[in-house]
Design a protein around this motif. Structure first.
Motif, PDB file in Angstrom:
ATOM      1  N   SER A   9       0.833  -1.209   0.000  1.00  0.00           N
ATOM      2  CA  SER A   9       0.000   0.000   0.000  1.00  0.00           C
ATOM      3  C   SER A   9       0.864   1.254   0.000  1.00  0.00           C
ATOM      4  N   LEU A  10       1.906   1.260   0.794  1.00  0.00           N
ATOM      5  CA  LEU A  10       2.810   2.401   0.843  1.00  0.00           C
ATOM      6  C   LEU A  10       3.487   2.607  -0.509  1.00  0.00           C
ATOM      7  N   SER A  11       3.890   1.516  -1.152  1.00  0.00           N
ATOM      8  CA  SER A  11       4.498   1.626  -2.491  1.00  0.00           C
ATOM      9  C   SER A  11       3.514   2.233  -3.479  1.00  0.00           C
ATOM     10  N   GLY A  12       2.261   1.810  -3.417  1.00  0.00           N
ATOM     11  CA  GLY A  12       1.244   2.376  -4.301  1.00  0.00           C
ATOM     12  C   GLY A  12       1.054   3.863  -4.067  1.00  0.00           C
ATOM     13  N   LEU A  13       1.054   4.258  -2.799  1.00  0.00           N
ATOM     14  CA  LEU A  13       0.911   5.676  -2.467  1.00  0.00           C
ATOM     15  C   LEU A  13       2.101   6.482  -2.983  1.00  0.00           C
ATOM     16  N   LEU A  14       3.306   5.946  -2.798  1.00  0.00           N
ATOM     17  CA  LEU A  14       4.501   6.639  -3.283  1.00  0.00           C
ATOM     18  C   LEU A  14       4.506   6.748  -4.804  1.00  0.00           C
ATOM     19  N   ILE A  15       4.020   5.729  -5.476  1.00  0.00           N
ATOM     20  CA  ILE A  15       3.917   5.791  -6.941  1.00  0.00           C
ATOM     21  C   ILE A  15       2.970   6.904  -7.349  1.00  0.00           C
ATOM     22  N   LEU A  16       1.824   6.993  -6.677  1.00  0.00           N
ATOM     23  CA  LEU A  16       0.865   8.046  -7.002  1.00  0.00           C
ATOM     24  C   LEU A  16       1.451   9.439  -6.786  1.00  0.00           C
ATOM     25  N   LEU A  17       2.231   9.573  -5.725  1.00  0.00           N
ATOM     26  CA  LEU A  17       2.754  10.892  -5.372  1.00  0.00           C
ATOM     27  C   LEU A  17       3.959  11.323  -6.203  1.00  0.00           C
TER      28      LEU A  17
END
Length: 156
Positions: A9-17
């Motif tokens: 989930s954190l990786s997905g958030l970092l990708i979005l940001l």
């Protein structure tokens, strides 16, 4: 599983940001929005599994991470000597398969796929480390119950 889900989930958030270039043909928005709920599902499943184990009264592992790390060679030696029957042979086989998979150049998801290519390796590594930690913690509990006080774990 909780840690692995959180990392996804954190990786997905970092990708979005922070990512704006396509990743293996996927837009960063699609990759991020897929990874966040996927990671949350894994984390929720891990929490449910932990809650079920506690409700069933399954004893948890003992020892801090350093004690667990130091117990791994003793665990291996005791298991190989046939004195520790609680560790199934299939578990040791799965550890060996995980190690071979991690060092092998052959992957289910090729490494050239950004982010997605390393998630299979990361998942296997997280599973391997958590499985070894739980097994060594259970071994420390077994040592404690069998009165081996020379290893830094007090007997009951």
């Amino acid at each position: 599983m909780v840690v692995f889900g959180s990392l996804i989930s954190l990786s997905g958030l970092l990708i979005l940001l922070f990512r704006d270039a396509p990743m293996g043909g996927l837009s960063p928005a699609v990759a991020g929005w897929v990874m966040i709920p996927l990671g949350l599902v894994f984390a929720a499943l891990g929490l449910l599994r932990n809650r079920r184990k506690r409700a069933q009264g399954v004893p948890g592992p003992v020892g801090n991470p350093v004690q667990r790390l130091k117990a791994l060679p003793r665990l291996w030696k005791t298991w190989r000597g046939g004195k520790y029957p609680e560790l199934p042979r299939s578990q040791v086989l799965m550890w060996a398969v995980a190690l071979v998979y991690l060092v092998s150049p052959i992957d289910v998801l090729p490494e050239f796929l950004p982010v997605i290519g390393v998630t299979d390796d990361a998942g296997v590594l997280v599973w391997l480390l958590s499985s070894l930690s739980v097994a060594s913690g259970s071994y420390l509990r077994w040592e404690k119950n069998h009165g081996d006080t020379g290893r830094g774990i007090e007997a009951p």
